[in-house]
Design a protein around this motif. Structure first.
Motif, PDB file in Angstrom:
ATOM      1  N   GLN A 107      -1.306  33.107  32.649  1.00  0.00           N
ATOM      2  CA  GLN A 107      -1.134  33.210  31.203  1.00  0.00           C
ATOM      3  C   GLN A 107      -1.938  34.372  30.631  1.00  0.00           C
ATOM      4  N   GLU A 108      -3.145  34.536  31.100  1.00  0.00           N
ATOM      5  CA  GLU A 108      -3.964  35.645  30.612  1.00  0.00           C
ATOM      6  C   GLU A 108      -3.351  36.991  31.001  1.00  0.00           C
ATOM      7  N   ARG A 109      -2.739  37.050  32.164  1.00  0.00           N
ATOM      8  CA  ARG A 109      -2.108  38.300  32.606  1.00  0.00           C
ATOM      9  C   ARG A 109      -0.875  38.637  31.776  1.00  0.00           C
ATOM     10  N   LEU A 110      -0.099  37.614  31.428  1.00  0.00           N
ATOM     11  CA  LEU A 110       1.170  37.848  30.735  1.00  0.00           C
ATOM     12  C   LEU A 110       1.015  37.997  29.226  1.00  0.00           C
ATOM     13  N   ARG A 111      -0.033  37.416  28.665  1.00  0.00           N
ATOM     14  CA  ARG A 111      -0.175  37.379  27.207  1.00  0.00           C
ATOM     15  C   ARG A 111      -0.066  38.758  26.542  1.00  0.00           C
ATOM     16  N   PRO A 112      -0.675  39.816  27.087  1.00  0.00           N
ATOM     17  CA  PRO A 112      -0.575  41.122  26.415  1.00  0.00           C
ATOM     18  C   PRO A 112       0.830  41.713  26.425  1.00  0.00           C
ATOM     19  N   LEU A 113       1.746  41.144  27.214  1.00  0.00           N
ATOM     20  CA  LEU A 113       3.096  41.686  27.319  1.00  0.00           C
ATOM     21  C   LEU A 113       4.038  41.159  26.238  1.00  0.00           C
ATOM     22  N   VAL A 114       3.591  40.144  25.501  1.00  0.00           N
ATOM     23  CA  VAL A 114       4.443  39.568  24.463  1.00  0.00           C
ATOM     24  C   VAL A 114       4.646  40.572  23.335  1.00  0.00           C
ATOM     25  N   GLN A 115       5.895  40.703  22.877  1.00  0.00           N
ATOM     26  CA  GLN A 115       6.228  41.537  21.717  1.00  0.00           C
ATOM     27  C   GLN A 115       6.570  40.602  20.555  1.00  0.00           C
ATOM     28  N   PRO A 116       5.622  40.336  19.654  1.00  0.00           N
ATOM     29  CA  PRO A 116       5.826  39.350  18.592  1.00  0.00           C
ATOM     30  C   PRO A 116       6.493  39.940  17.359  1.00  0.00           C
ATOM     31  N   HIS A 117       7.513  40.749  17.569  1.00  0.00           N
ATOM     32  CA  HIS A 117       8.185  41.408  16.451  1.00  0.00           C
ATOM     33  C   HIS A 117       9.609  41.767  16.881  1.00  0.00           C
ATOM     34  N   LEU A 177       2.614  23.493  30.196  1.00  0.00           N
ATOM     35  CA  LEU A 177       3.911  22.857  30.455  1.00  0.00           C
ATOM     36  C   LEU A 177       4.961  23.856  30.929  1.00  0.00           C
ATOM     37  N   ALA A 178       4.819  25.112  30.554  1.00  0.00           N
ATOM     38  CA  ALA A 178       5.803  26.103  30.991  1.00  0.00           C
ATOM     39  C   ALA A 178       5.890  26.165  32.504  1.00  0.00           C
ATOM     40  N   PHE A 179       4.791  25.916  33.181  1.00  0.00           N
ATOM     41  CA  PHE A 179       4.803  26.006  34.637  1.00  0.00           C
ATOM     42  C   PHE A 179       5.546  24.829  35.274  1.00  0.00           C
ATOM     43  N   ARG A 180       5.701  23.734  34.549  1.00  0.00           N
ATOM     44  CA  ARG A 180       6.535  22.618  35.009  1.00  0.00           C
ATOM     45  C   ARG A 180       8.018  22.902  34.784  1.00  0.00           C
ATOM     46  N   GLU A 181       8.316  23.619  33.705  1.00  0.00           N
ATOM     47  CA  GLU A 181       9.690  23.696  33.227  1.00  0.00           C
ATOM     48  C   GLU A 181      10.435  24.973  33.600  1.00  0.00           C
ATOM     49  N   LEU A 182       9.721  26.083  33.694  1.00  0.00           N
ATOM     50  CA  LEU A 182      10.410  27.370  33.773  1.00  0.00           C
ATOM     51  C   LEU A 182      11.285  27.575  35.009  1.00  0.00           C
ATOM     52  N   HIS A 221       0.366  28.481  20.520  1.00  0.00           N
ATOM     53  CA  HIS A 221      -0.134  27.990  21.800  1.00  0.00           C
ATOM     54  C   HIS A 221      -1.595  28.422  21.896  1.00  0.00           C
ATOM     55  N   PRO A 222      -2.467  27.627  22.502  1.00  0.00           N
ATOM     56  CA  PRO A 222      -3.889  27.988  22.540  1.00  0.00           C
ATOM     57  C   PRO A 222      -4.157  29.381  23.089  1.00  0.00           C
ATOM     58  N   ARG A 223      -3.346  29.816  24.057  1.00  0.00           N
ATOM     59  CA  ARG A 223      -3.515  31.159  24.621  1.00  0.00           C
ATOM     60  C   ARG A 223      -2.374  32.086  24.231  1.00  0.00           C
ATOM     61  N   ARG A 224      -1.629  31.697  23.178  1.00  0.00           N
ATOM     62  CA  ARG A 224      -0.551  32.502  22.615  1.00  0.00           C
ATOM     63  C   ARG A 224       0.532  32.806  23.640  1.00  0.00           C
ATOM     64  N   LEU A 225       0.756  31.850  24.550  1.00  0.00           N
ATOM     65  CA  LEU A 225       1.802  32.042  25.550  1.00  0.00           C
ATOM     66  C   LEU A 225       2.443  30.705  25.876  1.00  0.00           C
ATOM     67  N   GLY A 226       3.141  30.146  24.888  1.00  0.00           N
ATOM     68  CA  GLY A 226       3.917  28.951  25.146  1.00  0.00           C
ATOM     69  C   GLY A 226       5.182  29.279  25.920  1.00  0.00           C
ATOM     70  N   LEU A 227       5.994  28.254  26.157  1.00  0.00           N
ATOM     71  CA  LEU A 227       7.180  28.425  26.994  1.00  0.00           C
ATOM     72  C   LEU A 227       8.097  29.514  26.478  1.00  0.00           C
ATOM     73  N   SER A 258       7.462  32.262  24.755  1.00  0.00           N
ATOM     74  CA  SER A 258       6.933  33.594  25.046  1.00  0.00           C
ATOM     75  C   SER A 258       6.965  33.878  26.542  1.00  0.00           C
ATOM     76  N   HIS A 259       6.591  32.895  27.342  1.00  0.00           N
ATOM     77  CA  HIS A 259       6.594  33.047  28.799  1.00  0.00           C
ATOM     78  C   HIS A 259       8.009  33.347  29.297  1.00  0.00           C
ATOM     79  N   LEU A 260       8.980  32.597  28.788  1.00  0.00           N
ATOM     80  CA  LEU A 260      10.367  32.821  29.180  1.00  0.00           C
ATOM     81  C   LEU A 260      10.833  34.218  28.778  1.00  0.00           C
ATOM     82  N   GLY A 261      10.474  34.637  27.578  1.00  0.00           N
ATOM     83  CA  GLY A 261      10.873  35.967  27.132  1.00  0.00           C
ATOM     84  C   GLY A 261      10.319  37.063  28.022  1.00  0.00           C
TER      85      GLY A 261
END
Length: 237
Positions: A18-28, A89-94, A120-126, A128-131
């Protein structure tokens, strides 16, 4: 549906991912893209579990945004990929969700997840992770505010209030009234989608009920897929 060989198996591995992927999110919204014209093919994804039999079923349902008619749908059944840990939970579902999306013959312009994105506490819920994993535009529509704060929106449909992190005051989403006088849903950005666009998309998809039609169809389909798997003894290797 095998679990990917490099999928995290421990809480420490999942947190590091999650920490590795979080900076890759484009929230716009994508630069140059008209947020008022987000496309006509919108997918909804959802999952259902049978922990006793170590089974998870995912559904992906593709809808026409204008008519809300189902255009295509697909399911995937597999072993649960990760233990239950709040915030992970994303790691259970994805794995199952990715397989269900891959089974569609057409690519959605946007995917609506039954859950969270930046809320999400680390700004990477399902969402964002899926995206990040798919490159698709995503957003999350949840039934509860998780650990975040909000004031009740006004009663009319379309009213909203900020969903905020109590520790920082940061707006991580919005509590949105999709039906007049009915409790709100909680919308957050996933990836490549701005918050205004996420709210507008949610309202477009929730014309008749509290939840978006994408979520309603995907929820029903994944539950049927899980029941079929239990009944037939499907081998989900």
């Amino acid at each position: 549906m095998p679990i990917p060989a490099d999928w995290p198996t421990t809480e420490a591995e999942a947190l590091a991912e999650q920490e590795r992927l979080r900076p890759l999110v484009q929230p716009h919204d994508d630069p140059g893209r008209d947020p008022a014209a987000p496309g006509t093919l919108i997918a909804g994804v959802d999952v259902a579990y049978d922990d006793e039999h170590d089974l998870v079923a995912a559904a992906a349902v593709l809808l026409d945004r204008d008519t809300l008619d189902v255009v295509e749908q697909a399911t995937a059944v597999g072993r649960i990929a990760f233990p239950y840990v709040p915030g992970l939970l994303a790691f259970r579902e994805l794995p199952a969700v990715l397989d269900a999306l891959a089974a569609l013959t057409r690519t959605p312009e946007t995917v609506v997840c039954d859950g969270y994105g930046l809320a999400h506490p680390r700004r990477l819920g399902l969402a964002s992770h899926l995206g990040i994993l798919t490159g698709l535009r995503t957003l999350g529509v949840a039934k509860t505010p998780f650990t975040f704060d909000h004031h009740e929106p006004d009663a009319p449909r379309g009213s909203w209030t900020p969903l905020t992190d109590p520790a920082t005051g940061e707006e991580v989403g919005r509590a949105v009234r999709t039906r007049a006088g009915v409790k709100p849903v909680f919308v957050s950005v996933g990836h490549r989608t701005g918050l205004d666009t996420a709210v507008r998309t949610t309202l477009d998809l929730a014309r008749h009920y509290r939840l978006p039609e994408t979520t309603r169809h995907a929820d029903s389909l994944c539950r049927r897929a899980l029941a079929d798997a239990r009944r037939t003894g499907t081998n989900a290797n």
